[in-house]
Design an enzyme around this catalytic site. Structure first.
Site, PDB file in Angstrom:
ATOM      1  N   ARG A 113      -3.426 -12.749  -4.225  1.00 32.82           N
ATOM      2  CA  ARG A 113      -2.985 -13.765  -5.165  1.00 32.82           C
ATOM      3  C   ARG A 113      -1.647 -14.397  -4.805  1.00 32.82           C
ATOM      4  NH1 ARG A 113      -6.404 -10.714  -7.410  1.00 32.82           N
ATOM      5  NH2 ARG A 113      -5.257  -9.137  -6.297  1.00 32.82           N
ATOM      6  N   THR A 114      -0.666 -13.561  -4.532  1.00 35.37           N
ATOM      7  CA  THR A 114       0.675 -14.114  -4.362  1.00 35.37           C
ATOM      8  C   THR A 114       0.718 -15.040  -3.151  1.00 35.37           C
ATOM      9  OG1 THR A 114       1.554 -12.099  -5.349  1.00 35.37           O
ATOM     10  CG2 THR A 114       3.118 -13.499  -4.169  1.00 35.37           C
ATOM     11  N   HIS A 160       9.499  -8.264  -8.359  1.00 33.42           N
ATOM     12  CA  HIS A 160       8.478  -9.266  -8.013  1.00 33.42           C
ATOM     13  C   HIS A 160       8.718 -10.462  -8.947  1.00 33.42           C
ATOM     14  CE1 HIS A 160       4.911 -11.122  -6.697  1.00 33.42           C
ATOM     15  NE2 HIS A 160       4.029 -10.154  -6.850  1.00 33.42           N
ATOM     16  N   ARG A 199       7.090 -10.809   1.490  1.00 33.74           N
ATOM     17  CA  ARG A 199       6.740  -9.548   0.818  1.00 33.74           C
ATOM     18  C   ARG A 199       6.965  -8.428   1.817  1.00 33.74           C
ATOM     19  NH1 ARG A 199       1.339  -8.419  -2.569  1.00 33.74           N
ATOM     20  NH2 ARG A 199       2.658  -9.483  -4.096  1.00 33.74           N
ATOM     21  N   LYS A 204       7.095  -4.940  17.474  1.00 36.20           N
ATOM     22  CA  LYS A 204       7.903  -4.737  18.684  1.00 36.20           C
ATOM     23  C   LYS A 204       9.306  -4.263  18.339  1.00 36.20           C
ATOM     24  CE  LYS A 204       5.676  -8.612  21.074  1.00 36.20           C
ATOM     25  NZ  LYS A 204       5.941  -9.953  21.619  1.00 36.20           N
TER      26      LYS A 204
HETATM   27  C1  NCD Z   1       1.053  -6.778  -7.735  1.00 31.19           C
HETATM   28  C2  NCD Z   1       2.032  -6.424  -6.643  1.00 31.19           C
HETATM   29  O1  NCD Z   1       1.833  -6.738  -5.467  1.00 31.19           O
HETATM   30  O2  NCD Z   1       3.052  -5.834  -7.017  1.00 31.19           O
HETATM   31  N1  NCD Z   1       0.103  -7.719  -7.336  1.00 31.19           N
HETATM   32  C3  NCD Z   1       0.392  -9.067  -7.421  1.00 31.19           C
HETATM   33  O3  NCD Z   1       1.292  -9.556  -6.801  1.00 31.19           O
HETATM   34  N2  NCD Z   1      -0.345  -9.797  -8.272  1.00 31.19           N
HETATM   35  C4  NCD Z   1       0.473  -5.627  -8.437  1.00 31.19           C
HETATM   36  C5  NCD Z   1      -0.180  -4.526  -7.653  1.00 31.19           C
HETATM   37  O4  NCD Z   1      -0.269  -4.541  -6.431  1.00 31.19           O
HETATM   38  O5  NCD Z   1      -0.635  -3.581  -8.305  1.00 31.19           O
END
Ligand code: NCD
Length: 313
Positions: A57-58, A135, A107, A86
């Protein structure tokens, strides 16, 4: 409004006014979604998405948001295809990405990695999740979803269920909610309770909250239930995971015990916490929540890239 921070690393980077402003801007993107009104807004701009941890999703909603505003996207979805294998540091990765793009979304499994990149980079860095820490963009879409479905962010009782220890979406959202006059109920096994530092912060700020292991004892009073996945990948000892996996599993039976207007949210992905049979009920808003991610990320990208909108205050 002057957007103070070009980087979005922690939800604490936002004042209450800035959060509300982001939600307002997201609403305008949602309203103009199908009329192509903003389709050239970020024309010529390049977004880097660098994901050292899995994401559906993100990453894809950022990509969709950028492309719907006329920008383009480069990046990687798997660190194994990057020079990280590397031995390149995130600092050096950021120095490269600032040459290739106008904004970076990252991320990483290491807490603080996004901040290190932001310090190294001349272009804005947006944290798309750093370990169990934060997040912030998920929080903006969570707030947007609550506001849209409940009409307010104050005077609610919001329950958080599941892995409150490692769930970064929970940590960011709880921080954000301290700006609003809502009450919070934390429901988890003791071993996955909210971290002490957060509990101390809530106490210091005089926030009204309670903690329990028993969903049934509290579910009747909730207006929103924010369900989370047990974050298997963050456990140091897999035996500890075995002890708590599957601990809360919602199915249609829960409907007998909750307010008819309760809304159930989940950042997704789900494992077994919410049965599919709840998906078609009025309680479930988690797919709409994911959809809102596009509008909110359009708002955030346009803000960090300093794009004004015609009726900005
Ligand atoms: C979440 C995350 O990556 O923290 N997912 C997201 O970004 N929608 C929640 C999760 O991984 O459980």
């Amino acid at each position: 409004m002057e957007f103070r921070h070009k980087n979005i690393i922690s939800i604490d980077d936002f004042t209450k006014e800035e959060l509300i402003y982001v939600l307002k801007r997201a609403k305008r993107f949602e309203e103009g979604f199908n009329d192509g009104k903003y389709s050239d807004m970020l024309k010529g701009k390049v977004l880097s998405t660098v994901f050292f941890e899995p994401s559906t999703r993100t990453r894809l909603s950022f990509e969709s948001a950028m492309k719907r505003l006329g920008g383009t996207v480069i990046g990687f979805a798997n660190e194994k295809t990057s020079s990280a294998v590397k031995g390149e540091t995130v600092h050096d990765t950021a120095k490269m990405l600032e040459c290739y793009s106008d904004v970076i979304v990252v991320r990483h499994h290491i807490e603080g990695a996004a901040r290190v990149m932001a310090e190294a980079s001349q272009v804005p860095v947006i944290n798309a999740g750093d370990g169990a820490n934060q997040h912030p963009t998920q929080t903006c879409l969570d707030l947007y979803t609550i506001l849209k479905s409940k009409g307010r962010l104050d005077n609610l009782r919001i329950g958080f269920l599941g892995d409150l220890k490692y769930g970064r979406t929970v940590h960011s959202l709880v921080h954000a909610l301290t700006h609003f006059d809502s009450k919070m109920t934390f429901i988890s096994p003791e071993s996955l309770a909210m971290p002490d530092y957060m509990i101390d912060e809530l106490k210091d700020a005089n926030i009204d909250f309670e903690e329990t292991e028993d969903l049934h004892s509290v579910c009747k009073k909730l207006d929103v239930l924010y369900v989370t996945r047990i974050q298997k990948e963050r456990f140091v000892d897999s035996l500890d995971y075995e002890k708590v996996k599957g601990v809360y599993q919602l199915d249609k039976n829960i409907m007998e015990y909750v307010k008819p207007e309760l809304k159930i949210m989940h950042p997704l992905p789900r494992v077994d916490e919410i049965h599919k049979e709840l998906d078609d009920t009025d309680h479930a808003i988690y797919f709409e929540q994911a959809r809102n991610g596009v509008f909110v990320r359009q708002a955030l990208l346009s803000l960090v890239l300093n794009k004004e909108m015609e009726d900005d205050e």
